[in-house]
Design a protein around this motif. Structure first.
Motif, PDB file in Angstrom:
ATOM      1  N   GLY A 163       0.801  -1.219   0.000  1.00  0.00           N
ATOM      2  CA  GLY A 163       0.000   0.000   0.000  1.00  0.00           C
ATOM      3  C   GLY A 163       0.827   1.260   0.000  1.00  0.00           C
ATOM      4  O   GLY A 163       0.375   2.315   0.452  1.00  0.00           O
ATOM      5  N   ASN A 164       2.082   1.120  -0.454  1.00  0.00           N
ATOM      6  CA  ASN A 164       2.999   2.259  -0.512  1.00  0.00           C
ATOM      7  C   ASN A 164       3.319   2.808   0.877  1.00  0.00           C
ATOM      8  O   ASN A 164       3.738   3.961   1.018  1.00  0.00           O
ATOM      9  CB  ASN A 164       2.430   3.388  -1.389  1.00  0.00           C
ATOM     10  CG  ASN A 164       3.534   4.294  -1.930  1.00  0.00           C
ATOM     11  OD1 ASN A 164       4.679   3.878  -2.069  1.00  0.00           O
ATOM     12  ND2 ASN A 164       3.192   5.532  -2.221  1.00  0.00           N
ATOM     13  N   ALA A 165       3.158   1.982   1.907  1.00  0.00           N
ATOM     14  CA  ALA A 165       3.420   2.422   3.276  1.00  0.00           C
ATOM     15  C   ALA A 165       4.365   1.434   3.955  1.00  0.00           C
ATOM     16  O   ALA A 165       4.037   0.251   4.108  1.00  0.00           O
ATOM     17  CB  ALA A 165       2.116   2.512   4.067  1.00  0.00           C
ATOM     18  N   PRO A 166       5.568   1.868   4.360  1.00  0.00           N
ATOM     19  CA  PRO A 166       6.489   0.959   5.050  1.00  0.00           C
ATOM     20  C   PRO A 166       5.863   0.407   6.324  1.00  0.00           C
ATOM     21  O   PRO A 166       5.184   1.117   7.066  1.00  0.00           O
ATOM     22  CB  PRO A 166       7.683   1.871   5.372  1.00  0.00           C
ATOM     23  CG  PRO A 166       7.610   2.969   4.363  1.00  0.00           C
ATOM     24  CD  PRO A 166       6.155   3.199   4.133  1.00  0.00           C
ATOM     25  N   GLU A 167       6.092  -0.889   6.569  1.00  0.00           N
ATOM     26  CA  GLU A 167       5.572  -1.507   7.794  1.00  0.00           C
ATOM     27  C   GLU A 167       6.523  -1.298   8.958  1.00  0.00           C
ATOM     28  O   GLU A 167       6.115  -1.326  10.119  1.00  0.00           O
ATOM     29  CB  GLU A 167       5.356  -3.003   7.558  1.00  0.00           C
ATOM     30  CG  GLU A 167       4.286  -3.296   6.513  1.00  0.00           C
ATOM     31  CD  GLU A 167       4.104  -4.777   6.259  1.00  0.00           C
ATOM     32  OE1 GLU A 167       2.944  -5.245   6.294  1.00  0.00           O
ATOM     33  OE2 GLU A 167       5.122  -5.482   6.043  1.00  0.00           O
TER      34      GLU A 167
END
Length: 947
Positions: A522-526
């Motif tokens: 989702g284009n978001a680093p975990e």
């Protein structure tokens, strides 16, 4: 040939004779440039002899130019001598290649005679009427209808009707009048109780009491804010291709509150244009300056930030003059104004007033005001008090905050604000910086290289970090800092170099960032990782550049960076114990709200302003100083800035501000302004229908009402002119077809917001909740996914908030609002052009918001009239018609109910289909049938029309 040569002489003799005859017929007649000559010039001469073109070296835009020698060496106009004036000679020339207007039909003999007579009378120039301050001595005229006139407004209106051979319409029925004033002042319809109460009140002051109640209602500000938000081009997104979210709803709430608090319009003006320049500005005054942060910003990677900074400033000039002066100033951006006395240079002198704000089209919208939600404000305040008490007991606590005053990226951008206690975020920054806890969000940079962007979904970290790109933070105090760490995530690894003063200035540190993940869902680093770089000791404040380079791999997006931390040697916060660190962490985890605002650059960083040749920012010509067009007056004092400009706008010598605003009020109440072209009071604007009334109202608003909007509105709605019936006679329809002269009560289509709010109010669904972030009512998935999923449907009562709170995305505005002519708000909109299209009927019939309202209304009717649906339909229909509905209409709706009931009783699938549009689903044929009826009632002309 001889005849051809003699014709100019013959025509000149005719002109002289005609002029003499005109003078003899009325020796006292004085030709007026504004009344008699300017209309001819603007229609037939100015396009070639004005601000854009000065053919033959002749311009009619300014008096000094019109009477100056032309390219022939002779003046075209010789005052007192039309016979030898080149203008008359060319107007009457027999050779079509020499006659003016060139390649166009000649002026009529009457027009030429008029111009000749004007020249013979001395060619007296006049300022355009709108550029002359209104007279304070105007008195309402006499009228034979003085027995029904309530106040001065009626005298002006009725006097004009007498001139036209008309008479006022009768007073509207009480029910019609009640609905009219409710919709005009609050945008909401009266309830059945409101109707009953008003009809039972026979006191002559009953209507005035209703008006007072409506003006005091919180709904008043919500209704009137929409008009101003159109002017302010307010939206929840930034515009252009990316059109990302903009967190500026606090400005919308400020406008609502300003109307509800009856803030005087002069204060309203000053706070929006220059609130940051006031002494010790408050939080509210800073939020007000977001008026000019509503201009669009281009977040597309690779765009030139300076180009779009300049574009915003240019747009602010045009918007300011349109909103407050009704002048098409934007026409002078590329050349002198074609029709009005505004020079090319005047535009850029005005630009110089706005050219020194700190914003510069950055992705992060700096400068910003940081605040907290009410519940978070209390929490942060409590935590800060705890830390301050802890500091007071610590041996080194007394000096905390003195060696490192809050500065750089996270600081409140207001200068000279009213103490830290008023600005909680500033207080937090000051305290944490003082104890050595110095964490800065990476996205709060003050400058960046091309291509660097913020992650779209939340704009809370930087991305598109490529080899040789950089971000910069201004005036970072590096005294005592021994290392800098970064919160980051990376798919490819990278190197960060730390430089001073420029991207390739002295390097004081470097760190290699390792790969942290194989992908970002989702284009978001975990996961975020911390990397720390030791730096060479530096004393004092410096601009610091973080210069990014590839490591082992070359990629378009080397890393994401979330925050930067400055490690001081032996910081105080580490000595305060683990509980203090937990409190600090709790403060840092409390996310603030931000609002983009204006902030003036300090003198040492002020920009010079240049005239742009043909409006192209890449072609600067001569430098200009701040100022305004001479035709509008002058700003008192030696120093011209936004504050002095704002004060001039609402000063007694300004010819336009009061006129323009009362005309906007008039347009909102009557459908047309006294000057119909509310956006253009210039010479090409539509002439006022009642010029003396306009000037009288302007003086009343400024001097009698002291710029207070509520009392001014009350004066208008209490007038007999406002309270007329909208019924029209054959004679009135012939002489005043569009009701510009108010021969009857106005009848206009309601705005998109009022139509939606009215449906929700009648149905009982409307939420009274005020303020807060914009809401997202239902939209089809195919619509809300346009350009990427950004629409997250609101739940509960937020689905039924007033329309003013609906999320406004410029490239994809809420469909039902656009269908009813609301603007996209990419630019300032002075008036909405009303249309009537089949699409509007389809919206009312099919939009889930209206179906939900129809079902809720139907449910209420069934509950209130369980055994008499026909009576329920008749009495509820009056909420739309105001007057008791006719038998024919009731019979038609009752027949529709019976027909629909029969259908749904025999086909349950139809019930399911209808119920699928609302929550919770219903399977009651009676409710479904009545929902069809109430849905049709929302489609009646009376529903969408204010009568």
């Amino acid at each position: 040939m001889m005849q051809i040569r003699k014709r100019p002489v013959i025509l000149l003799v005719f002109v002289a004779t005609a002029a003499l005859a005109a003078c003899n017929s009325n020796e006292t007649r004085q030709i007026s440039y504004n009344r008699d000559i300017r209309p001819i010039v603007n229609a037939k001469c100015i396009s070639c002899h004005g601000g854009v073109k000065q053919s033959g070296g002749f311009s009619l835009l300014f008096e000094e130019e019109a009477k100056a020698p032309t390219e022939s060496g002779k003046p075209a106009i010789i005052p007192g001598d039309s016979k030898h004036s080149e203008m008359i000679q060319r107007l009457t020339h027999s050779d079509t290649s020499m006659r003016m207007p060139l390649d166009a039909p000649p002026l009529s003999e009457e027009e030429i005679a008029l111009i000749a007579e004007w020249i013979d009378q001395g060619a007296k120039w006049e300022k355009h009427w709108a550029f002359i301050p209104p007279e304070t001595s105007i008195k309402p005229p006499e009228t034979t209808f003085d027995t029904i006139a309530v106040n001065g407004i009626d005298h002006f209106i009725f006097n004009k009707l007498e001139e036209m051979g008309l008479q006022p319409s009768r007073k509207a029925e009480k029910e019609i009048l009640l609905r009219r004033v409710h919709l005009d002042l609050t945008g909401l319809p009266p309830s059945k109780e409101d109707y009953n109460r008003f009809l039972a009140d026979t006191d002559p002051q009953a209507f005035a009491r209703v008006v007072d109640t409506l003006l005091a209602s919180p709904a008043f500000g919500e209704k009137w804010a929409s008009m101003w938000l159109d002017l302010a081009r307010y939206a929840d997104s930034k515009g252009y291709e990316k059109d990302l979210h903009r967190n500026i709803w606090k400005y919308r709430d400020w406008v609502i509150d300003a109307f509800n608090q009856d803030m005087p319009f002069d204060e309203f003006t000053i706070q929006q244009l220059a609130g940051d320049l006031l002494p010790r500005p408050s939080e509210s005054q800073l939020i007000a300056t977001a008026f000019h942060r509503n201009s669009m910003a281009n977040d597309e990677g690779g765009t030139n930030d300076e180009e779009f900074r300049v574009a915003s400033v240019l747009e602010r000039v045009g918007t300011t003059f349109e909103v407050w002066q009704g002048v098409t100033m934007a026409c002078a951006q590329c050349h002198s104004h074609t029709y009005d006395p505004i020079k090319h240079e005047d535009f850029y002198r005005a630009m110089a007033i706005f050219n020194n704000t700190a914003d510069k089209d950055l992705y992060n919208e700096q400068p910003k005001l940081f605040t907290y939600k009410p519940e978070d404000k209390e929490k942060v305040h409590h935590l800060l008090n705890w830390l301050e008490e802890k500091l007071d007991k610590h041996p080194a606590g007394a000096s905390a905050g003195e060696s490192h005053p809050a500065g750089h990226a996270g600081d409140n951008p207001a200068s000279g604000t009213a103490g830290d206690k008023q600005f909680l975020y500033r207080e937090k920054e000051s305290l944490l910086t003082g104890i050595g806890y110095r964490k800065t969000e990476a996205e709060e940079f003050q400058d960046k290289s091309s291509l660097i962007e913020l992650v779209s979904h939340d704009q809370q970290s930087i991305w598109q970090v490529q080899d040789s790109s950089w971000i910069m933070f201004e005036d970072v105090d590096l005294t005592g800092v021994e290392a800098i760490s970064f919160g980051y995530a990376s798919l490819y690894g990278a190197i960060v170099e730390i430089h001073l003063d420029s991207p390739l200035g002295p390097q004081i540190g470097e760190v290699t960032l390792d790969v942290t993940a194989g992908g970002f869902p989702g284009n978001a680093p975990e996961t975020w990782v911390v990397a720390k770089a030791s730096i060479t000791p530096v004393a004092g404040k410096r601009d610091i550049y973080y210069y990014f380079k590839k490591d082992q791999q070359f990629a378009q997006d080397l890393l994401r960076m979330d925050w930067v931390f400055y490690h001081e040697k032996d910081p105080l916060y580490k000595k305060m114990g683990p509980e203090s660190l937990r409190k600090i962490t709790a403060i840092e985890e409390t996310e603030p709200l931000y609002t983009p605002i204006l902030r003036e650059l300090p003198p040492e960083k002020s920009r010079k302003t240049y005239l742009f040749d043909r409006g192209d920012w890449r072609n600067p010509a001569q430098e200009v100083e701040p100022g305004i067009p001479a035709a509008l007056g002058s700003i008192p004092g030696d120093h011209v800035d936004r504050l002095s400009f704002a004060r001039w706008l609402v000063g007694g010598e300004n010819p336009l501000t009061a006129r323009v605003f009362v005309n906007r009020i008039w347009e909102q109440l009557f459908g047309f302004g006294i000057v119909e072209s509310v956006e253009d009071f210039g010479s090409q604007g539509i002439a006022p229908t009642h010029p003396l009334l306009l000037d009288w109202l302007a003086v009343q608003f400024r001097d009698k009402h002291d710029w207070h909007i509520k009392s001014f509105l009350k004066q208008i709605v209490l007038s007999a002119a406002y309270q007329q019936s909208s019924a029209v006679s054959k004679e009135a329809l012939e002489k005043d077809p569009h009701n510009n002269y108010l021969s009857r009560g106005s009848r206009t289509r309601l705005s998109a917001e009022v139509i939606r709010d009215q449906a929700l109010a009648i149905s009982g669904l409307l939420s009274p909740k005020m303020h807060g972030p914009s809401v997202m009512p239902y939209q089809p998935a195919s619509v809300r996914a346009f350009g990427g999923t950004f629409w997250h449907e609101s739940e509960g009562e937020d689905r039924y908030r007033r329309a003013v709170y609906t999320y406004w995305k410029r490239t994809n505005p809420y469909p039902s609002m656009i269908s009813f002519d609301s603007p996209t708000r990419e630019v300032c909109t002075s008036r909405r052009i009303r249309t009537n299209t089949p699409l509007q009927a389809l919206v009312l019939l099919n939009d889930p918001a209206y179906i939900a309202a129809a079902e809720a209304w139907a449910r209420n009717i069934l509950e209130q009239y369980p055994g008499n649906v026909e009576k329920g339909i008749a009495e509820n229909l009056q909420l739309i018609t105001a007057l008791p509905p006719g038998e024919e209409k009731i019979a038609a709706l009752t027949g529709l109910y019976k027909e629909s009931l029969s259908y749904y009783q025999s086909d349950s699938s139809g019930v399911k289909l209808l119920a699928a549009e609302t929550e919770p689903a219903q399977k009651d044929p009676q409710l479904a049938a009545l929902t069809v009826v109430t849905n049709v009632m929302f489609n009646l002309d009376e529903f969408v029309t204010r009568r």
